[in-house]
Design an enzyme around this catalytic site. Sequence first.
Site, PDB file in Angstrom:
ATOM      1  N   LYS A   1       0.871  -1.175   0.000  1.00 61.38           N
ATOM      2  CA  LYS A   1       0.000   0.000   0.000  1.00 61.38           C
ATOM      3  C   LYS A   1       0.908   1.225   0.000  1.00 61.38           C
ATOM      4  O   LYS A   1       1.417   1.646   1.036  1.00 61.38           O
ATOM      5  CB  LYS A   1      -0.881  -0.024   1.252  1.00 61.38           C
ATOM      6  CG  LYS A   1      -2.227   0.652   1.108  1.00 61.38           C
ATOM      7  CD  LYS A   1      -2.178   2.110   0.693  1.00 61.38           C
ATOM      8  CE  LYS A   1      -1.845   3.040   1.814  1.00 61.38           C
ATOM      9  NZ  LYS A   1      -1.666   4.439   1.389  1.00 61.38           N
TER      10      LYS A   1
ATOM     11  N   GLU B   1       9.342   1.404  11.121  1.00 59.65           N
ATOM     12  CA  GLU B   1      10.392   2.420  10.981  1.00 59.65           C
ATOM     13  C   GLU B   1       9.683   3.767  10.996  1.00 59.65           C
ATOM     14  O   GLU B   1       8.982   4.110  10.043  1.00 59.65           O
ATOM     15  CB  GLU B   1      11.134   2.255   9.652  1.00 59.65           C
ATOM     16  CG  GLU B   1      11.941   0.983   9.545  1.00 59.65           C
ATOM     17  CD  GLU B   1      13.211   1.005  10.359  1.00 59.65           C
ATOM     18  OE1 GLU B   1      13.725  -0.083  10.651  1.00 59.65           O
ATOM     19  OE2 GLU B   1      13.676   2.103  10.731  1.00 59.65           O
TER      20      GLU B   1
ATOM     21  N   CYS C   1      13.735  10.440   7.095  1.00 60.60           N
ATOM     22  CA  CYS C   1      13.440  10.161   8.502  1.00 60.60           C
ATOM     23  C   CYS C   1      14.645  10.381   9.403  1.00 60.60           C
ATOM     24  O   CYS C   1      14.516  10.850  10.519  1.00 60.60           O
ATOM     25  CB  CYS C   1      12.946   8.728   8.616  1.00 60.60           C
ATOM     26  SG  CYS C   1      14.044   7.567   7.822  1.00 60.60           S
TER      27      CYS C   1
ATOM     28  N   GLU D   1       9.395  16.681  14.570  1.00 61.83           N
ATOM     29  CA  GLU D   1       9.919  16.380  13.240  1.00 61.83           C
ATOM     30  C   GLU D   1       9.289  17.355  12.234  1.00 61.83           C
ATOM     31  O   GLU D   1       8.074  17.368  12.070  1.00 61.83           O
ATOM     32  CB  GLU D   1       9.555  14.938  12.881  1.00 61.83           C
ATOM     33  CG  GLU D   1      10.224  14.465  11.613  1.00 61.83           C
ATOM     34  CD  GLU D   1       9.877  13.019  11.289  1.00 61.83           C
ATOM     35  OE1 GLU D   1       8.714  12.630  11.466  1.00 61.83           O
ATOM     36  OE2 GLU D   1      10.777  12.300  10.836  1.00 61.83           O
TER      37      GLU D   1
HETATM   38  P1  NAD Z   1       2.509   8.618   7.052  1.00 62.20           P
HETATM   39  O1  NAD Z   1       2.603   7.925   8.355  1.00 62.20           O
HETATM   40  O2  NAD Z   1       1.525   9.707   6.915  1.00 62.20           O
HETATM   41  O3  NAD Z   1       2.170   7.586   5.882  1.00 62.20           O
HETATM   42  C1  NAD Z   1       2.934   6.428   5.676  1.00 62.20           C
HETATM   43  C2  NAD Z   1       2.042   5.377   5.024  1.00 62.20           C
HETATM   44  O4  NAD Z   1       1.036   4.993   5.949  1.00 62.20           O
HETATM   45  C3  NAD Z   1       1.319   5.864   3.778  1.00 62.20           C
HETATM   46  O5  NAD Z   1       1.234   4.808   2.840  1.00 62.20           O
HETATM   47  C4  NAD Z   1      -0.064   6.181   4.312  1.00 62.20           C
HETATM   48  O6  NAD Z   1      -1.064   6.141   3.323  1.00 62.20           O
HETATM   49  C5  NAD Z   1      -0.234   5.080   5.331  1.00 62.20           C
HETATM   50  N1  NAD Z   1      -1.232   5.346   6.365  1.00 62.20           N
HETATM   51  C6  NAD Z   1      -1.691   6.539   6.819  1.00 62.20           C
HETATM   52  N2  NAD Z   1      -2.627   6.356   7.778  1.00 62.20           N
HETATM   53  C7  NAD Z   1      -2.754   5.013   7.942  1.00 62.20           C
HETATM   54  C8  NAD Z   1      -3.532   4.192   8.806  1.00 62.20           C
HETATM   55  N3  NAD Z   1      -4.389   4.703   9.689  1.00 62.20           N
HETATM   56  N4  NAD Z   1      -3.384   2.860   8.723  1.00 62.20           N
HETATM   57  C9  NAD Z   1      -2.521   2.303   7.852  1.00 62.20           C
HETATM   58  N5  NAD Z   1      -1.755   3.033   7.003  1.00 62.20           N
HETATM   59  C10 NAD Z   1      -1.862   4.376   7.049  1.00 62.20           C
HETATM   60  O7  NAD Z   1       3.975   9.074   6.731  1.00 62.20           O
HETATM   61  P2  NAD Z   1       4.472   9.873   5.434  1.00 62.20           P
HETATM   62  O8  NAD Z   1       3.971  11.271   5.583  1.00 62.20           O
HETATM   63  O9  NAD Z   1       4.134   9.120   4.211  1.00 62.20           O
HETATM   64  O10 NAD Z   1       6.047   9.796   5.620  1.00 62.20           O
HETATM   65  C11 NAD Z   1       6.698  10.667   6.453  1.00 62.20           C
HETATM   66  C12 NAD Z   1       6.997  10.045   7.797  1.00 62.20           C
HETATM   67  O11 NAD Z   1       7.633   8.797   7.612  1.00 62.20           O
HETATM   68  C13 NAD Z   1       7.944  10.855   8.621  1.00 62.20           C
HETATM   69  O12 NAD Z   1       7.528  10.848   9.963  1.00 62.20           O
HETATM   70  C14 NAD Z   1       9.263  10.118   8.488  1.00 62.20           C
HETATM   71  O13 NAD Z   1      10.158  10.302   9.522  1.00 62.20           O
HETATM   72  C15 NAD Z   1       8.810   8.716   8.400  1.00 62.20           C
HETATM   73  N6  NAD Z   1       9.801   7.875   7.702  1.00 62.20           N
HETATM   74  C16 NAD Z   1      10.523   7.007   8.447  1.00 62.20           C
HETATM   75  C17 NAD Z   1      11.490   6.219   7.844  1.00 62.20           C
HETATM   76  C18 NAD Z   1      12.302   5.247   8.651  1.00 62.20           C
HETATM   77  O14 NAD Z   1      12.969   4.404   8.068  1.00 62.20           O
HETATM   78  N7  NAD Z   1      12.267   5.327   9.966  1.00 62.20           N
HETATM   79  C19 NAD Z   1      11.726   6.322   6.470  1.00 62.20           C
HETATM   80  C20 NAD Z   1      10.961   7.221   5.730  1.00 62.20           C
HETATM   81  C21 NAD Z   1       9.997   7.985   6.378  1.00 62.20           C
END
Ligand code: NAD
Length: 499
Positions: free
Chosen positions: A194, A269, A303, A403
């Site tokens: 997804k 992550e 991240c 963040e």
């Molecule tokens: P997000 O949490 O908004 O979305 C991530 C994914 O989760 C997307 O596919 C989104 O559609 C899905 N999602 C959203 N709500 C959901 C729910 N209720 N249930 C299941 N899935 C859901 O994050 P983002 O804005 O896409 O990415 C940015 C964030 O990701 C930042 O906080 C960043 O630090 C983190 N990040 C972490 C790493 C790591 O390796 N630790 C790597 C990249 C990004």
Amino acid sequence: MTTTQPDVAPNEQAQSFLSRDVHHLLIDGQRFAAASGETLTTTNPSTGEVLARFAAGGASDVDRAVLAARKAFNGPWSTWTPYERQALLTRIAQVLDEKFEELIQIEAMDMGAPLSRLRNTKPALMKMLSFFTSQATSISGETLMNGIPGNVTTMTLKAPVGVIGGIIPWNGPLNSQFWIIGAVLASGCTAVLKPASEASLSVLRVAEILLEAGTPAGVINVVTGSGSSAGHALAAHPDVDRIAFTGSTETGRRIIEASTVNIKKLQLELGGKSADIICSDADLDKAVPGAAMGVFANSGQICFAGTRVLVQRPIVEEFTRRLLEFMETLRVGNSLDDNATMGPVISENQLDSVLSYIDIGRNEGAELLMGGQRLGGDFENGYFMQPSVFGGVTNKMRIAREEIFGPVLSIMPFDDVDEAIAIANDSEYGLGGAVWSENLSTALRVVHGVHTGTMWVNCYGYIDPLVGFSGTKLSGYGSKGTTAHMDNYLYTKSVYVQL
Ligand code: NAD
């Protein structure tokens, strides 16, 4: 900082993919519209224009995809030998090598990272594939001694866990999806992916390429759609065995809640607020560009970005001067412009959020030394932000605690190494971090002292699957890379054989 906005267009292959009316779900090797018939659009962050339309998958589409993944898991795929899965991964690496330019053009237009950056990610992608290719033939249990009377032989076997739900963020899906796909194919699992609704296209295109390379239908399925609908349905699905999630800590919490339905094990992550510690004996020729690109790479949307730059007091002035000079060399531009080194942020919402932190920082008393504004003129329709630096930041300020996920760097002075370690640890997060010092004892003191999943010394941001990468505290759990990564896709069976 300079800017550049020439006329640019994607190559023919990328254009041909992007010109489809609707990008459908990919389930069991076939394309389907969402059951609801609804679609969403994705925007090119460099221009603000609609780039493509894709299916808005929901719970019934997730059901269909999970069913296909389960059928594939129980079907002929389960009889593939490790050598066959390894050969598949080798073919996939070859095809990706050939189609890499098309894929990065799609990725650049979908999520805004400049081509110059994406081209540099090719070795990392190939290394990741090479790692998972080797893992396919390295899965092993143990033969164990026992204290059972009689002639009993005991061992452990590692078996693929089943259907994986892979929930992918928008900040680099082309590469990050392979942490899941690689492990799924190496272990013999199947998956429903997804992608984030802001950037789904490279995941859809890769799924097609996997089929072309010989991946059996149903092994990798993609359901696009919103997080609250398709994402939640996947996390809560009773027939999904594990979830691999990369994204925000807030969403991570929701996924933990949803996973209780069948006690799914999770690989999470999450977010970060990493400290990059510059000691007064650091080699500033390396530390200045290293610390800057530890934040401004991918427009700060990484991240593990080292956004809290802790600088030892005697060199604060010199570091700051050299940092601002270095920033003059950054070229902000359209993601398809070969000369751009920094692209836009992902969306108008993200830009508004980053700009709001500029106000928050100012109101908290931090000094804005550079940037802080949205770009106008030729850039006004895109989501471009000036790379920005705050000076005089304290760790109590929100800009040091939350963040921002944008191109904003905070300079935070410290007096001695113990204070730097204390500041670094005064955070809810524990993802990345670095120390720059010519003295190895000082550097290792910091490495041991900082409570975080990954530390770099005199460098920033290397990730190698052989070495791994992980988080602690609110940054999540479940390593990426090393055999620990594979363990998320396997379960252990203890076997007792009475002879
Ligand atoms: P997000 O949490 O908004 O979305 C991530 C994914 O989760 C997307 O596919 C989104 O559609 C899905 N999602 C959203 N709500 C959901 C729910 N209720 N249930 C299941 N899935 C859901 O994050 P983002 O804005 O896409 O990415 C940015 C964030 O990701 C930042 O906080 C960043 O630090 C983190 N990040 C972490 C790493 C790591 O390796 N630790 C790597 C990249 C990004």
